[in-house]
Write an enzyme that holds these catalytic residues in place. Structure first.
Site, mmCIF file in Angstrom:
data_model
loop_
_atom_site.group_PDB
_atom_site.id
_atom_site.type_symbol
_atom_site.label_atom_id
_atom_site.label_comp_id
_atom_site.label_asym_id
_atom_site.label_seq_id
_atom_site.Cartn_x
_atom_site.Cartn_y
_atom_site.Cartn_z
ATOM 1 C CD1 TRP A 58 -0.533 -1.704 3.051
ATOM 2 C CD2 TRP A 58 0.614 0.196 3.353
ATOM 3 N NE1 TRP A 58 0.202 -1.830 4.209
ATOM 4 C CE2 TRP A 58 0.916 -0.676 4.414
ATOM 5 C CE3 TRP A 58 1.216 1.451 3.330
ATOM 6 C CZ2 TRP A 58 1.795 -0.343 5.445
ATOM 7 C CZ3 TRP A 58 2.098 1.799 4.340
ATOM 8 C CH2 TRP A 58 2.379 0.905 5.386
ATOM 9 C CG ASN A 59 5.102 1.284 0.335
ATOM 10 O OD1 ASN A 59 4.648 0.392 -0.389
ATOM 11 N ND2 ASN A 59 6.408 1.476 0.468
ATOM 12 N N GLY A 86 7.314 -6.290 -1.014
ATOM 13 C CA GLY A 86 6.752 -6.444 0.323
ATOM 14 C C GLY A 86 7.802 -6.844 1.328
ATOM 15 C CB SER A 87 7.453 -8.130 4.749
ATOM 16 O OG SER A 87 6.779 -9.372 4.602
ATOM 17 C CD GLU A 127 11.272 -2.894 -3.730
ATOM 18 O OE1 GLU A 127 11.723 -2.882 -2.557
ATOM 19 O OE2 GLU A 127 10.322 -2.220 -4.107
ATOM 20 C CB CYS A 161 11.346 -0.514 0.708
ATOM 21 S SG CYS A 161 11.332 -0.010 -1.020
ATOM 22 C CD GLU A 219 11.650 -2.035 5.750
ATOM 23 O OE1 GLU A 219 11.662 -1.217 4.818
ATOM 24 O OE2 GLU A 219 11.275 -3.217 5.608
#
Length: 487
Positions: A155-156, A232-233, A254, A288, A387
């Protein structure tokens, strides 16, 4: 009301048709600035996912029939529509994610730039022709589309991250299935609408909205899906890589970061502080590649820290729909709670809060958290190892190059890093020793349409953007042509 109508008019996109979930299931969309309901979005079922894959398989046949110039023209049309609708797209992003409107509109423009770049790249998929070791014969190398591509995005950056996946996939001649985060479903619907309005063939672009644990397993188990492009994570990325082995899907990952910033003794302190405050707290730190661990030479530490604190305090936190807002809320309440835990642990261990460190008292509703700087957190604390993905930066002094390089490279992340110095010698030495896929020197600009973006180690593999990204969506075919004897 705007978003409720928008959700109702769109929903899932399967084979060129907008529709609700097959079982009627829905999810609530929440405004992070007010905690109010924006409306309801469809929640795709496993049946919907299987149908999307069938539609994408049919859409792939249509995409393969298009010439490179036709694919390029379609992408150029999408880019123009995104620019024309940038204000609407930006408003949707701001309402759903809390990103300030100026940054949200900027994201739409950056998405158009990425689409433009790959519109050009569609016409530059060059093969090879060279002499065989057998006299008179030829070797040919062709690059061909791989098939159905599934794009999973968070969502970022709901517009930009999706454009960086869809554009090269479609430019190469593939079809795509998009699975965005539910927090930014409306913005994704509006972006995907630009592709259908531009004239992409039915089935070439498909959209699934809903819970990942319903959508992802079906996609991962289906051999018709040839590739996964995921942002994502690290934890979810590992799961997808493991699941991809069953059907040998190609993957681009990524993943997360925890970017170090090395500020040498000769750095321009004012320029560093001005840039760092904006870069650290852009999108409330939910980036990120966000600079997070600031390592500042001990000879300038106090002065640089004071300058950064002053710049941070000048940022305006407030309504994302206000053009003057620098910092909006975090996108979810879970994200704010995670930040609070990290900061509480660091302070309990002896770290000092220089500014921020609490929820906003002037904005009681919404997931607001003050822009925060923490000095001297312990290297073993979560804040220095996990993070944070939020509006918090750490400041630590260093004395020698070996010391700071060791600390900067200590973590398993290797996405982005930054260096501030006026010395060319220090620039070369620092960048050569830093482990990161992207390094900014005297700048925090980490990605543009024409440059490769991605990391190594636990930050993933593969690149998005730049002149090589389209190769991630192509298969290589070798032809050994032996000419027959004409006698």
């Amino acid at each position: 009301m705007m978003l409720q109508r928008h959700y109702a008019e769109h929903g899932l996109l399967l084979g060129g048709a907008w529709r609700t979930a097959s079982d009627g299931a829905t999810l609530a969309s929440i405004n992070p600035a007010t905690e109010e309901h924006l409306g309801v979005i469809p929640q795709a079922s496993a049946t919907d996912v299987s149908e999307a894959i069938s539609c994408a398989a049919s859409g792939f046949d249509k995409m393969r029939a298009l010439t490179a110039w036709e694919r390029s023209a379609l992408l150029r049309r999408v880019a123009n529509l995104v620019r024309d609708r940038a204000d609407i797209l930006g408003r949707l992003v701001a309402l759903e994610t809390g990103k300030p409107i100026a940054q949200s509109v900027g994201e739409a423009i950056a998405s158009a730039e990425s689409l433009d770049w790959f519109a050009d790249e569609a016409r530059r998929i060059f093969g090879l022709s060279y002499e065989s070791r057998v006299k008179g014969n030829r070797y040919l190398v062709h690059f061909e589309p791989i098939g159905v591509v599934a794009a999973f995005t968070p969502w970022n950056f709901p517009l930009l991250l999706l454009a960086r996946k869809m554009a090269p996939a479609l430019a190469a001649g593939n079809s795509v299935i998009v699975r965005p985060s539910v927090e930014a479903a409306g913005a994704t619907m509006a972006l995907v609408r630009c592709f259908t309005d531009a004239g992409f063939p039915d089935g070439s672009v498909n959209l699934l909205v809903g819970k990942a644990n319903t959508i992802t397993p079906v996609i991962m188990d289906d051999r018709r899906v040839a590739k996964i492009s995921f942002t994502g994570s690290v934890a979810i990325g590992r799961q997808i890589v493991e699941q991809s082995a069953k059907t040998l899907k190609r993957v681009t990952m990524e993943l997360g970061g925890h970017a170090p910033v090395i500020v040498h003794s000769d750095a321009d302190i004012d320029a560093f502080a001005a840039q760092a405050a904006l870069a650290k707290f852009r999108n409330a730190g939910q980036v990120c590649a966000s600079p997070t661990r600031f390592y500042i030479h001990e000879s300038i530490f106090d002065k640089a820290a004071a300058a950064l604190v002053e710049r941070t305090k000048s940022l305006k936190m407030g309504d994302p729909m206000n053009q003057a807002t620098d910092l909006g809320p975090l996108t979810t309440g879970r994200r704010r709670e995670a930040i609070e835990r990290l900061i509480d642990e660091a302070v309990g261990d002896g770290a000092k809060i220089l500014t921020g460190g609490m929820r906003s008292t002037s904005l009681p509703r919404g997931y607001y958290y003050e822009p925060t700087l923490v000095a001297n957190p312990g290297a073993h604390t979560g804040l220095m190892n996990d993070e944070p993905f939020g509006p918090v930066g750490t400041l630590t002094p260093f004395s020698t190059m070996d010391e700071v390089i060791t600390e900067a490279n200590r973590l398993p992340f290797a996405l982005a890093a930054y260096v501030f110095t006026r010395s060319l010698r220090k620039t070369h030495e620092t960048t050569e020793r830093l482990q990161a896929g992207v390094i900014g020197v005297n700048t925090f600009v980490a990605a543009t349409a024409e440059t490769p973006f991605g990391g190594s180690k636990d930050s993933g593999f593969g690149r998005e953007g730049g002149p090589t990204a389209i190769r991630e969506y192509l298969d290589t075919k070798f032809l050994n042509i032996a000419l027959p004897d004409e006698n």
